[in-house]
Enzyme design. Structure first.
Site, mmCIF file in Angstrom:
data_model
loop_
_atom_site.group_PDB
_atom_site.id
_atom_site.type_symbol
_atom_site.label_atom_id
_atom_site.label_comp_id
_atom_site.label_asym_id
_atom_site.label_seq_id
_atom_site.Cartn_x
_atom_site.Cartn_y
_atom_site.Cartn_z
ATOM 1 N N GLY A 244 0.831 -1.202 0.000
ATOM 2 C CA GLY A 244 0.000 0.000 0.000
ATOM 3 C C GLY A 244 0.864 1.250 0.000
ATOM 4 O O GLY A 244 2.027 1.223 -0.404
ATOM 5 N N SER A 245 0.294 2.322 0.505
ATOM 6 C CA SER A 245 0.968 3.623 0.452
ATOM 7 C C SER A 245 2.011 3.755 1.563
ATOM 8 O O SER A 245 2.013 2.979 2.529
ATOM 9 C CB SER A 245 -0.068 4.732 0.625
ATOM 10 O OG SER A 245 -0.591 4.662 1.938
ATOM 11 N N GLY A 249 1.844 2.266 5.310
ATOM 12 C CA GLY A 249 2.924 1.409 5.809
ATOM 13 C C GLY A 249 3.487 1.919 7.129
ATOM 14 O O GLY A 249 3.867 1.134 8.007
ATOM 15 N N GLU A 266 5.579 -3.359 1.294
ATOM 16 C CA GLU A 266 5.756 -3.044 -0.132
ATOM 17 C C GLU A 266 5.017 -1.735 -0.365
ATOM 18 O O GLU A 266 3.819 -1.731 -0.648
ATOM 19 C CB GLU A 266 5.135 -4.140 -1.012
ATOM 20 C CG GLU A 266 5.729 -5.521 -0.833
ATOM 21 C CD GLU A 266 7.111 -5.658 -1.434
ATOM 22 O OE1 GLU A 266 7.597 -4.716 -2.099
ATOM 23 O OE2 GLU A 266 7.715 -6.717 -1.228
ATOM 24 N N CYS A 300 2.919 0.007 -8.606
ATOM 25 C CA CYS A 300 3.933 0.611 -7.740
ATOM 26 C C CYS A 300 5.257 0.717 -8.507
ATOM 27 O O CYS A 300 6.131 1.495 -8.144
ATOM 28 C CB CYS A 300 4.075 -0.134 -6.431
ATOM 29 S SG CYS A 300 4.297 -1.869 -6.634
HETATM 30 C C1 UN1 Z 1 2.587 -3.573 -7.817
HETATM 31 O O1 UN1 Z 1 2.331 -2.643 -8.562
HETATM 32 O O2 UN1 Z 1 2.131 -3.592 -6.640
HETATM 33 O O3 UN1 Z 1 6.656 -5.392 -11.636
HETATM 34 C C2 UN1 Z 1 3.360 -4.762 -8.207
HETATM 35 C C3 UN1 Z 1 5.467 -5.240 -11.932
HETATM 36 C C4 UN1 Z 1 4.500 -6.298 -11.480
HETATM 37 C C5 UN1 Z 1 4.224 -6.116 -10.042
HETATM 38 C C6 UN1 Z 1 3.748 -4.774 -9.653
HETATM 39 N N1 UN1 Z 1 5.109 -7.587 -11.692
HETATM 40 O O4 UN1 Z 1 5.055 -4.284 -12.551
#
Ligand code: UN1
Length: 510
Positions: A244-245, A249, A266, A300
């Protein structure tokens, strides 16, 4: 159901009904607030989900924790067989699940299919891993002694996932956790509960067919501020894996560390691509373009900054602008569209606000950043913004297709720009110069968890450990040896000398 015939058949094929209970621990439960799930594609009501109450959460966690006692004793390769069967179910339901992902959060079908493929891939990886949970042996300093380490199951893994990879993030955690002998309690994003219900049905089928307690894969749908925090504060949850953000986190981190729980965080990324004057520009354009508009900039790992050598800056920006102008935007289930909607109206508002702030801080919009008038949908045009460096707004992760482009003169300066933000997830350099790429990958180069050469910032393969540094949170999921976070390490000293000898040469006369 207020759905079209086509949508209705996707939903029913995955076990989604008009009204779904949001809790599962061997049986389906839920009597909290009912939530309407509306598609960002066209505003269609997909179904309702009934959230779990705090009391129901208590029941779910109790059962998931109870299931651990037996599951940890199942030989790891046998646990691997269950994960293999989950992978097979995913193969059989790949198309339907990918469509539900698109309907529920708006990514294009081709990316939805890619997401389910990542789930299948991590299952395959975990099956092999189930025979490779290796510990080391070490030479002892004492005669006829041996040192070894073993890896044991940890307990309940609480998996709190985000809307943007609504099912894959669960699988990266669950596939490893299951072969490691842990049970899994999933709290999905409130924006994407249906895909979680569908995947839990699938796991339930597999566990029941293999004669195991289906509470091994439990589900608790509810708000982060109540259900999420119950996970964060309960000592029965041995590991919290939170995606999440950064502010989210920070909150999770405080609660989990307070009880000395373990966590994998993450969090946000602010990923840059350095485009060198020694780059193949076709590669650079494709890498940047997909990184920026993929999942409508809601990965992300999405590309958020492009740092371009000044000698090719003008040409590169013009070519990128032309690609942006040709972007086909609309129904993500229609193959001709490269970009679907944002997840909801508030995501659109956040994007527009960021562009306005950037303008106010002296940046210049090159193209895009408009809303598209499509009834019920949350569509925008991807936006390119020119800036001279990491302005305050550039330092923030805006979860939308906004990319900041900036020129650089020396590689040193480009790396300083790349590293000059609080986040540290993914990064890339596009260059055909060996020395440049080696410097970028060296200790004085990128400070991110992921650093790529001649490919973009997104689309990481499951075989590598996935995660990032600094405000990204430091966690690692998926491949390599990320599995170790899901187990407890135990060091053993074994004495077969027939006498007792103390370490460090200590003599004890009794
Ligand atoms: C995410 O955006 O939380 O590397 C994960 C990537 C994908 C995973 C993204 N395999 O863009």
């Amino acid at each position: 159901m207020a759905t079209t015939k086509k949508t209705a058949s996707i939903l029913s094929g995955l076990g989604i009904e008009e009204r779904n209970l949001g809790g599962f621990a061997g049986e389906w439960i839920g009597s909290g607030k009912a939530q309407a799930v509306v598609s960002p594609v066209d505003g269609e009501l997909l179904a309702t989900v009934v959230n779990v109450t705090k009391d129901e959460f208590e029941t779910i966690l109790g059962r998931c924790h109870g299931a651990f006692a037996a599951w940890r004793q199942v030989p790891a390769p046998k646990r691997g067989e269950v994960v293999k069967a989950i992978g097979d179910e995913l193969r059989a339901n790949k198309d339907a699940l990918a469509r539900l992902v698109s309907l529920e959060m708006g990514k294009t079908l081709r990316e939805g299919l890619g997401e389910v493929q990542e789930m299948i891939d991590i299952c395959d990886f975990a099956v092999g891993l189930s025979r490779q949970l290796y510990g080391l042996t070490m030479p002892s300093e004492r005669r006829r002694h041996r040192l070894q380490e073993q890896w044991h199951p940890l307990g309940v893994v609480g998996v709190i996932t985000a809307f943007n990879f609504p099912v894959a993030v669960w699988s990266w955690n669950a596939a490893l956790a299951l072969v490691c002998g842990d049970t899994v309690l999933w709290k999905p994003s409130s924006k994407t509960p249906l895909t979680a219900v569908a995947v839990t049905h699938l796991a339930q089928r597999v566990l029941e067919r293999h004669g195991f307690d289906p509470a091994i894969c439990s589900l608790a749908i509810g708000k982060g501020s109540d259900i999420g925090d119950l996970i964060n504060t309960d000592p029965r949850v041995a590991l919290v894996s939170y995606t999440g953000s950064v502010p989210g986190g920070r909150h999770v981190g405080k609660l989990v560390i307070e009880r000395f729980g373990r966590m994998i965080l993450e969090l946000g990324g602010n990923n840059a691509v350095i485009v060198s004057d020694k780059a193949d520009l076709d590669i650079a354009l494709k890498a940047v373009y997909f990184g920026a508009i993929g999942t409508s900039g809601q990965r992300c790992t999405s590309t958020r900054r492009v740092i371009v050598h000044e000698s090719i800056y003008g040409t590169f920006v013009e070519r990128l602008k032309a690609l942006y102008a040709a972007t086909t935007i609309g129904d993500p289930l229609d193959d001709q569209h490269l970009m679907g909607p944002l997840v909801d109206a508030s995501a659109v508002a956040t994007m527009l606000q960021a562009i306005e702030t950037a303008n106010g801080q002296g940046a210049r919009v090159i193209c895009g950043g408009e809303t598209l008038d499509q009834p019920g949908g949350c569509y925008v045009t991807p936006c390119l913004v020119e800036t001279t460096g990491n302005l305050p707004i550039v330092q923030e992760e805006t979860f939308a297709p906004v990319v900041y482009v900036m020129p650089y003169r020396t590689l040193e300066e480009a790396i300083a720009l790349q590293n000059g933000v609080p986040q540290g997830l993914s990064s890339a350099i596009i260059t055909n110069d060996f020395v440049e790429s080696e410097i970028f990958l060296s200790a004085e180069g990128s400070d991110c968890g992921i650093a790529n050469v001649n490919t973009g910032t997104s689309g990481a393969e499951i075989g590598g450990a996935f995660g990032g540094e600094k405000e990204t949170g430091g966690g690692r999921e998926s491949g390599s040896d990320a599995w170790k976070a899901y187990m407890r390490r135990q060091t053993n000293a074994l004495n077969f000398s027939g006498r007792i000898e103390l370490a460090q040469g200590i003599e004890l006369e009794l």
